[in-house]
Motif scaffolding. Structure first.
Motif, mmCIF file in Angstrom:
data_model
loop_
_atom_site.group_PDB
_atom_site.id
_atom_site.type_symbol
_atom_site.label_atom_id
_atom_site.label_comp_id
_atom_site.label_asym_id
_atom_site.label_seq_id
_atom_site.Cartn_x
_atom_site.Cartn_y
_atom_site.Cartn_z
ATOM 1 N N UNK A 181 1.068 -1.335 -0.055
ATOM 2 C CA UNK A 181 -0.261 0.038 -0.306
ATOM 3 C C UNK A 181 0.872 1.413 -0.033
ATOM 4 N N UNK A 182 2.241 1.711 0.471
ATOM 5 C CA UNK A 182 2.855 2.592 0.509
ATOM 6 C C UNK A 182 3.110 2.976 -0.838
ATOM 7 N N UNK A 183 3.833 1.556 -0.980
ATOM 8 C CA UNK A 183 4.391 1.631 -2.912
ATOM 9 C C UNK A 183 3.244 2.509 -3.382
ATOM 10 N N UNK A 184 2.539 1.686 -3.198
ATOM 11 C CA UNK A 184 1.174 1.982 -4.570
ATOM 12 C C UNK A 184 0.959 3.576 -4.322
ATOM 13 N N UNK A 185 0.572 3.814 -2.945
ATOM 14 C CA UNK A 185 0.423 5.556 -2.420
ATOM 15 C C UNK A 185 1.776 5.850 -3.469
ATOM 16 N N UNK A 186 2.578 5.839 -2.774
ATOM 17 C CA UNK A 186 4.097 6.556 -3.205
ATOM 18 C C UNK A 186 4.039 7.086 -4.884
ATOM 19 N N UNK A 187 3.574 5.788 -5.724
ATOM 20 C CA UNK A 187 3.934 6.398 -7.245
ATOM 21 C C UNK A 187 2.525 6.785 -7.322
ATOM 22 N N UNK A 188 1.806 7.094 -6.749
ATOM 23 C CA UNK A 188 0.683 7.669 -7.465
ATOM 24 C C UNK A 188 0.424 9.160 -6.709
ATOM 25 N N UNK A 189 1.062 9.131 -6.224
ATOM 26 C CA UNK A 189 2.094 10.553 -5.396
ATOM 27 C C UNK A 189 2.648 11.887 -6.940
ATOM 28 N N UNK A 190 3.522 10.171 -6.888
ATOM 29 C CA UNK A 190 4.619 11.384 -7.845
ATOM 30 C C UNK A 190 3.641 11.409 -9.041
ATOM 31 N N UNK A 191 3.548 10.469 -9.586
ATOM 32 C CA UNK A 191 2.916 10.515 -11.119
ATOM 33 C C UNK A 191 1.840 11.647 -11.235
ATOM 34 N N UNK A 192 0.931 11.811 -10.137
ATOM 35 C CA UNK A 192 -0.354 12.603 -10.226
ATOM 36 C C UNK A 192 0.190 14.303 -9.563
ATOM 37 N N UNK A 193 1.763 14.163 -9.484
ATOM 38 C CA UNK A 193 2.636 15.560 -8.724
ATOM 39 C C UNK A 193 4.197 15.807 -9.323
ATOM 40 N N UNK A 194 4.194 15.461 -10.371
ATOM 41 C CA UNK A 194 5.504 15.397 -11.077
ATOM 42 C C UNK A 194 6.911 17.044 -10.201
ATOM 43 N N UNK A 195 7.568 16.786 -9.315
ATOM 44 C CA UNK A 195 8.226 18.027 -9.052
ATOM 45 C C UNK A 195 8.008 18.368 -8.430
ATOM 46 N N UNK A 196 6.906 17.224 -7.266
ATOM 47 C CA UNK A 196 6.844 17.481 -6.272
ATOM 48 C C UNK A 196 8.208 17.022 -5.183
ATOM 49 N N UNK A 197 8.564 17.607 -4.445
ATOM 50 C CA UNK A 197 9.499 17.168 -2.914
ATOM 51 C C UNK A 197 9.326 16.128 -3.217
ATOM 52 N N UNK A 198 10.228 14.591 -2.959
ATOM 53 C CA UNK A 198 10.348 13.260 -3.117
ATOM 54 C C UNK A 198 9.823 13.451 -1.882
ATOM 55 N N UNK A 199 10.190 13.554 -0.474
ATOM 56 C CA UNK A 199 9.969 13.972 1.136
ATOM 57 C C UNK A 199 8.727 13.399 1.323
ATOM 58 N N UNK A 200 8.005 14.478 0.463
ATOM 59 C CA UNK A 200 6.497 15.015 0.920
ATOM 60 C C UNK A 200 5.379 13.293 1.038
ATOM 61 N N UNK A 201 5.479 12.998 -0.946
ATOM 62 C CA UNK A 201 4.864 11.489 -1.342
ATOM 63 C C UNK A 201 5.126 10.157 0.265
ATOM 64 N N UNK A 202 6.063 10.295 0.508
ATOM 65 C CA UNK A 202 6.621 9.161 1.615
ATOM 66 C C UNK A 202 5.867 9.955 3.137
ATOM 67 N N UNK A 203 6.384 10.872 3.140
ATOM 68 C CA UNK A 203 5.296 11.383 4.866
ATOM 69 C C UNK A 203 3.841 10.583 4.245
ATOM 70 N N UNK A 204 3.360 11.515 3.418
ATOM 71 C CA UNK A 204 1.716 11.129 3.210
ATOM 72 C C UNK A 204 1.448 9.648 3.528
ATOM 73 N N UNK A 205 2.212 9.137 2.406
ATOM 74 C CA UNK A 205 2.058 7.305 2.585
ATOM 75 C C UNK A 205 2.895 6.684 3.734
ATOM 76 N N UNK A 206 3.320 6.529 5.071
ATOM 77 C CA UNK A 206 3.879 6.083 5.672
ATOM 78 C C UNK A 206 2.961 6.517 6.483
ATOM 79 N N UNK A 207 2.103 7.514 6.452
ATOM 80 C CA UNK A 207 1.223 8.184 7.988
ATOM 81 C C UNK A 207 -0.609 7.407 7.369
ATOM 82 N N UNK A 208 -0.247 7.724 6.178
ATOM 83 C CA UNK A 208 -1.455 6.576 5.675
ATOM 84 C C UNK A 208 -1.698 5.421 6.127
ATOM 85 N N UNK A 209 -0.277 5.241 5.793
ATOM 86 C CA UNK A 209 -0.554 3.519 6.121
ATOM 87 C C UNK A 209 -0.490 3.337 8.261
#
Length: 338
Positions: A181-209
């Motif tokens: 689930x963490x991998x899916x969320x990070x992949x989705x967040x990166x794909x839908x937000x190009x150029x986003x700070x790489x730490x943001x998808x990691x933080x959101x994915x770990x918090x969500x799970x």
């Protein structure tokens, strides 16, 4: 006539009471717990003083962004660069120093005391990577813990359909593999937000799970605590629900979840390193342990021992320190062992 103010006896007695309490005394007698605490404190010092242990080289983008020209200037407490690099270092400082562009590792030397991997200075990457791990670990565990405590306290205190709704949602989360689930969320967040700070998808994915496990534990402790006599006494005196939850119930329901949070401070960074190893973390060259392990994957040969030994030693010791101290902390505050 002058009078001498009495020392703050209440504060001193409170500190003495804490240091002589049963859990703390049990921790102090546990040699493995003290070893784990020592290892953890060493990593904390490495993370905090990373700019001075592995200082940026002359002409680097880090020094440019700090507004200085010489590496020695960051050692001057009278200058702004000293405090900036300690508490809010620019992102350019987290770029691993690159000694060459040769993919072949080079052995330890005076220029790179741990050697290089893919041309990157292993020592610089490990030291600044320690700061990256602590920064992300504290943010993720802090947000996850706060979210879990709030939702768990609401679920356990009010019960009824609110508790049933939250628990069914938690059952759905627990039914899904956490890493997948963490991998899916990070992949989705990166794909839908190009150029986003790489730490943001990691933080959101770990918090969500991650918040669900905290909420489950807090709910059980709140259900037990809300039935105690002092809570009934406070309610009979007219205390509102928010006061009961925040002052009387939640503070007395956090012992179990806080010990788990300490353990998570040692496991969450390892999950981040695993994501970087899989190519889902930070961009190449960012100071992070998983990248250094990934760089070493193609050079697992005896003559290139240093490309894997040093990163593996950091990861093992980091995990060992938090696990030794966290396990002892959990045992010390476990009422069943008293």
């Amino acid at each position: 006539m002058t009078t001498v103010s009495a020392p703050p006896q209440s504060q001193r007695s409170a500190l003495q009471g804490f240091l002589t309490s049963r859990p703390v005394m049990k921790l102090r007698r546990n040699k493995l717990a003290m070893l784990g605490l020592l290892i953890t404190l060493l990593f904390v010092l490495v993370a905090f003083f990373a700019p001075f242990i592995a200082r940026p080289s002359a002409g680097s983008n880090c020094l440019r962004d700090l507004g200085v020209s010489s590496p020695n200037q960051i050692y001057n407490p009278a200058g702004g660069a000293f405090w900036q690099v300690l508490f809010s270092a620019p992102e350019s400082c987290y770029a691993i120093e690159r000694e060459s562009f040769s993919p072949t590792p080079t052995p330890p030397s005076s220029e790179a005391i741990f050697g290089t991997s893919q041309g990157y200075d292993i020592f610089y990457g490990l030291v600044w990577g320690t700061r990256t791990m602590f920064k992300l670990g504290l943010i993720i565990v802090g947000i996850t813990l706060l979210t879990g405590v709030i939702i768990g306290a609401i679920s356990g205190y009010y019960g009824g359909w609110i508790d049933n709704l939250i628990q069914r949602f938690l059952d759905v989360l627990f039914a899904l593999p956490g890493l997948v689930l963490t991998i899916i969320l990070i992949t989705f967040l990166k794909a839908s937000n190009p150029g986003i700070d790489p730490s943001v998808p990691i933080i959101l994915a770990f918090v969500a799970t991650g918040w669900a496990s905290y909420a489950k534990i807090v709910r059980g402790d709140v259900i037990r605590t809300r039935q105690l006599e002092y809570v009934d006494a406070a309610r009979s005196l007219g205390a509102r629900d928010n006061r009961l939850i925040l002052k009387h119930i939640v503070p007395n329901s956090l012992a179990s979840v806080l010990t788990i949070a300490v353990l998570d401070l040692g496991t969450v960074p390892l999950g981040i390193a695993a994501l970087s190893f899989l190519g889902l973390g930070f961009p190449a060259g960012y100071a992070e342990w998983g990248q250094l392990v990934d760089f070493a994957r193609a050079w697992l040969q005896p003559q290139y021992w240093y490309v894997m030994v040093y990163p593996a030693a950091f990861i093992i010791l980091f995990s060992l320190g938090f696990n030794l101290f966290g396990d002892a902390l959990r045992d010390a505050y476990d009422p069943k062992t008293r």
